[in-house]
Design an enzyme around this catalytic site. Structure first.
Site, PDB file in Angstrom:
ATOM      1  N   ASP A   1       0.849  -1.194   0.000  1.00  9.57           N
ATOM      2  CA  ASP A   1       0.000   0.000   0.000  1.00  9.57           C
ATOM      3  C   ASP A   1       0.886   1.247   0.000  1.00  9.57           C
ATOM      4  O   ASP A   1       1.007   1.926   1.008  1.00  9.57           O
ATOM      5  CB  ASP A   1      -0.888  -0.062   1.260  1.00  9.57           C
ATOM      6  CG  ASP A   1      -1.848   1.112   1.392  1.00  9.57           C
ATOM      7  OD1 ASP A   1      -2.152   1.762   0.376  1.00  9.57           O
ATOM      8  OD2 ASP A   1      -2.286   1.380   2.533  1.00  9.57           O
TER       9      ASP A   1
ATOM     10  N   ASP B   1     -11.638   4.182  -0.710  1.00  6.58           N
ATOM     11  CA  ASP B   1     -10.353   4.813  -0.382  1.00  6.58           C
ATOM     12  C   ASP B   1      -9.714   5.280  -1.694  1.00  6.58           C
ATOM     13  O   ASP B   1      -9.326   4.461  -2.524  1.00  6.58           O
ATOM     14  CB  ASP B   1      -9.488   3.735   0.293  1.00  6.58           C
ATOM     15  CG  ASP B   1      -8.115   4.211   0.709  1.00  6.58           C
ATOM     16  OD1 ASP B   1      -7.748   5.361   0.398  1.00  6.58           O
ATOM     17  OD2 ASP B   1      -7.400   3.403   1.335  1.00  6.58           O
TER      18      ASP B   1
ATOM     19  N   ASP C   1      -7.042   7.245  -1.719  1.00 11.71           N
ATOM     20  CA  ASP C   1      -5.680   7.671  -1.366  1.00 11.71           C
ATOM     21  C   ASP C   1      -5.567   9.198  -1.450  1.00 11.71           C
ATOM     22  O   ASP C   1      -6.318   9.897  -0.816  1.00 11.71           O
ATOM     23  CB  ASP C   1      -4.652   6.961  -2.257  1.00 11.71           C
ATOM     24  CG  ASP C   1      -4.539   5.471  -1.943  1.00 11.71           C
ATOM     25  OD1 ASP C   1      -4.882   5.074  -0.822  1.00 11.71           O
ATOM     26  OD2 ASP C   1      -4.126   4.708  -2.829  1.00 11.71           O
TER      27      ASP C   1
ATOM     28  N   HIS D   1     -12.894   8.653   0.390  1.00  8.45           N
ATOM     29  CA  HIS D   1     -12.057   9.417   1.312  1.00  8.45           C
ATOM     30  C   HIS D   1     -10.714   9.731   0.667  1.00  8.45           C
ATOM     31  O   HIS D   1     -10.105   8.911  -0.001  1.00  8.45           O
ATOM     32  CB  HIS D   1     -11.941   8.785   2.695  1.00  8.45           C
ATOM     33  CG  HIS D   1     -11.109   7.544   2.829  1.00  8.45           C
ATOM     34  ND1 HIS D   1      -9.733   7.561   2.780  1.00  8.45           N
ATOM     35  CD2 HIS D   1     -11.463   6.264   3.071  1.00  8.45           C
ATOM     36  CE1 HIS D   1      -9.278   6.329   2.975  1.00  8.45           C
ATOM     37  NE2 HIS D   1     -10.300   5.515   3.136  1.00  8.45           N
TER      38      HIS D   1
ATOM     39  N   GLU E   1      -6.922  11.776   1.284  1.00 10.38           N
ATOM     40  CA  GLU E   1      -6.037  12.027   2.429  1.00 10.38           C
ATOM     41  C   GLU E   1      -4.996  13.098   2.134  1.00 10.38           C
ATOM     42  O   GLU E   1      -4.750  13.453   0.971  1.00 10.38           O
ATOM     43  CB  GLU E   1      -5.371  10.713   2.859  1.00 10.38           C
ATOM     44  CG  GLU E   1      -4.330  10.183   1.907  1.00 10.38           C
ATOM     45  CD  GLU E   1      -4.086   8.673   2.065  1.00 10.38           C
ATOM     46  OE1 GLU E   1      -5.032   7.936   2.387  1.00 10.38           O
ATOM     47  OE2 GLU E   1      -2.941   8.238   1.842  1.00 10.38           O
TER      48      GLU E   1
ATOM     49  N   CYS F   1       1.139   3.525   4.133  1.00 10.29           N
ATOM     50  CA  CYS F   1       0.040   3.073   4.989  1.00 10.29           C
ATOM     51  C   CYS F   1      -0.029   4.029   6.181  1.00 10.29           C
ATOM     52  O   CYS F   1       1.006   4.466   6.697  1.00 10.29           O
ATOM     53  CB  CYS F   1       0.307   1.645   5.456  1.00 10.29           C
ATOM     54  SG  CYS F   1      -0.636   1.198   6.930  1.00 10.29           S
TER      55      CYS F   1
ATOM     56  N   ARG G   1      -9.475  12.727   5.005  1.00  7.38           N
ATOM     57  CA  ARG G   1      -8.677  11.981   5.989  1.00  7.38           C
ATOM     58  C   ARG G   1      -7.435  12.791   6.331  1.00  7.38           C
ATOM     59  O   ARG G   1      -6.771  13.302   5.440  1.00  7.38           O
ATOM     60  CB  ARG G   1      -8.288  10.625   5.396  1.00  7.38           C
ATOM     61  CG  ARG G   1      -7.108   9.957   6.088  1.00  7.38           C
ATOM     62  CD  ARG G   1      -6.940   8.513   5.656  1.00  7.38           C
ATOM     63  NE  ARG G   1      -5.555   8.090   5.725  1.00  7.38           N
ATOM     64  CZ  ARG G   1      -5.132   6.860   5.465  1.00  7.38           C
ATOM     65  NH1 ARG G   1      -6.004   5.915   5.125  1.00  7.38           N
ATOM     66  NH2 ARG G   1      -3.854   6.559   5.534  1.00  7.38           N
TER      67      ARG G   1
ATOM     68  N   GLU H   1      -7.102   9.456  11.180  1.00 10.96           N
ATOM     69  CA  GLU H   1      -6.242   8.279  10.996  1.00 10.96           C
ATOM     70  C   GLU H   1      -5.267   8.079  12.151  1.00 10.96           C
ATOM     71  O   GLU H   1      -4.736   9.050  12.705  1.00 10.96           O
ATOM     72  CB  GLU H   1      -5.472   8.421   9.671  1.00 10.96           C
ATOM     73  CG  GLU H   1      -4.449   7.326   9.371  1.00 10.96           C
ATOM     74  CD  GLU H   1      -5.045   5.913   9.207  1.00 10.96           C
ATOM     75  OE1 GLU H   1      -5.945   5.524   9.975  1.00 10.96           O
ATOM     76  OE2 GLU H   1      -4.581   5.195   8.302  1.00 10.96           O
TER      77      GLU H   1
ATOM     78  N   ASN I   1     -10.628   4.490  12.560  1.00 15.68           N
ATOM     79  CA  ASN I   1     -10.134   3.333  11.799  1.00 15.68           C
ATOM     80  C   ASN I   1      -9.546   2.309  12.756  1.00 15.68           C
ATOM     81  O   ASN I   1      -8.460   2.511  13.289  1.00 15.68           O
ATOM     82  CB  ASN I   1      -9.075   3.834  10.808  1.00 15.68           C
ATOM     83  CG  ASN I   1      -8.440   2.714  10.007  1.00 15.68           C
ATOM     84  OD1 ASN I   1      -8.959   1.600   9.971  1.00 15.68           O
ATOM     85  ND2 ASN I   1      -7.323   3.018   9.352  1.00 15.68           N
TER      86      ASN I   1
END
Ligand SMILES: C[C@](O)(C(=O)O)[C@H](CC(=O)O)C(=O)O
Ligand SMILES: [Mg+2]
Length: 301
Positions: A59, A86, A88, A113, A115, A123, A158, A188, A210
């Protein structure tokens, strides 16, 4: 909920009905069916899940928009349960973020979402994360919100700032993202219920906790998270990790023993599989259409 309700609407309704809403990762369509049968009202397509399970990659921002869209489409074809995706870092600059949002909406996503890590992301529960500035992330959020074609699609922002900038800075970032139009916030890698509470006290939209395994966050219960004010709780890879462990055991046993007998009890039976798929209804449909007990019609040969 009407038949016509958009995916985004169904996700919002689920968040309103269940506090915190349990959102569970499904790495493929069949897993989505299993999660739905277990009673979950929202599903998750994990970026790590797409990378790990669909591509055998870590990831680390290697997979692309098309990879995610493909997995999302397969799941949304199989179920009406709303899906949080997700995305990213959004896969590029403002116009790329917009394209990401539109493509995923077309693929049936209910929520996405995005980030605040740099494009070469990590990750969220690993060291070495680097963030873009608040201003740059605010632009990402604005681009995502502006690109909505389903006005009810949920744009969740996020923040990964807890690790490098501390709790206060992370909350301030979240406030700025909400100001920019984010509908929900993904906090997060929280360390404690107090961390989560710091977000829920100050951020005026639902906050997601999470609870991924083997990460930075303890295994808080739904009850504890409700008390801390969480709006959603995510289990992104729980079933994938368990499936992987089961697969290891089965591969190992067949290879070592020359028979699967020892691991049969770890397998879903054929009948159970068919039950999930509604296989017998499909068979009945064939009989109805072609009336040939057990034999298929021309279209099926
Ligand atoms: C939620 C997450 O973004 C994901 O892609 O599933 C991961 C989960 C994990 O690696 O355990 C993350 O928290 O970064
Ligand atoms: Mg991810």
């Amino acid at each position: 909920m009407t038949e016509q309700s958009s995916a985004g609407r169904r996700f919002r309704d689920a968040v309103a009905d269940e506090r915190p809403l349990q959102v569970v990762g499904a790495i493929n369509a069949y897993s989505a069916l299993l999660a739905e049968r277990a009673g979950f009202r929202a599903l998750y397509v994990s970026g790590a899940g797409v990378a790990n399970a669909s591509y055998g990659l870590p990831d680390l921002g290697i997979t692309q928009l098309a990879d995610v869209v493909e997995d999302v489409r397969r799941i949304t074809d199989a179920t009406r349960t709303p899906v949080l995706v997700d995305i990213d870092t959004g896969f590029g600059g403002a116009f790329s973020v917009a394209r990401t949002v539109r493509e995923l909406t077309r693929a049936g996503a209910a929520a996405v979402h995005i980030e605040d890590q740099v494009q070469a992301k990590r990750c969220g529960h690993r060291p070495g994360k680097e963030l873009v500035s608040t201003a740059e992330m605010v632009d990402r959020v604005k681009a995502a919100v502006d690109a909505r074609t389903d006005p009810e699609l949920v744009v969740m922002a996020r923040t990964d700032a807890r690790a490098s900038e501390g709790l206060e800075a992370a909350v301030e970032r979240a406030e700025a993202y909400v100001e920019a139009g984010a509908d929900m916030v993904f906090a997060e890698a929280m360390h404690s219920l107090d961390d989560i509470r710091a977000f829920t006290d100050r951020v005026p939209v639902p906050v997601l906790a999470n609870i991924t395994e083997f990460g930075k966050t303890p295994y808080f219960t739904v009850e504890e998270l409700r008390e801390a004010g969480a709006g959603l709780v995510l289990y992104p890879l729980s079933a994938f990790r368990a499936m992987s462990r089961a697969a290891e055991a089965v591969y190992g046993a067949i290879r070592a023993d020359g028979t699967q007998e020892r691991v049969l009890d770890r397998m879903q039976t054929r009948e159970e599989l068919y039950e999930v798929l509604g296989y017998h209804d499909y068979e009945r449909k064939l009989d109805e259409l072609f009336g040939r007990d057990g034999r298929t019609g021309g279209g099926q040969r």
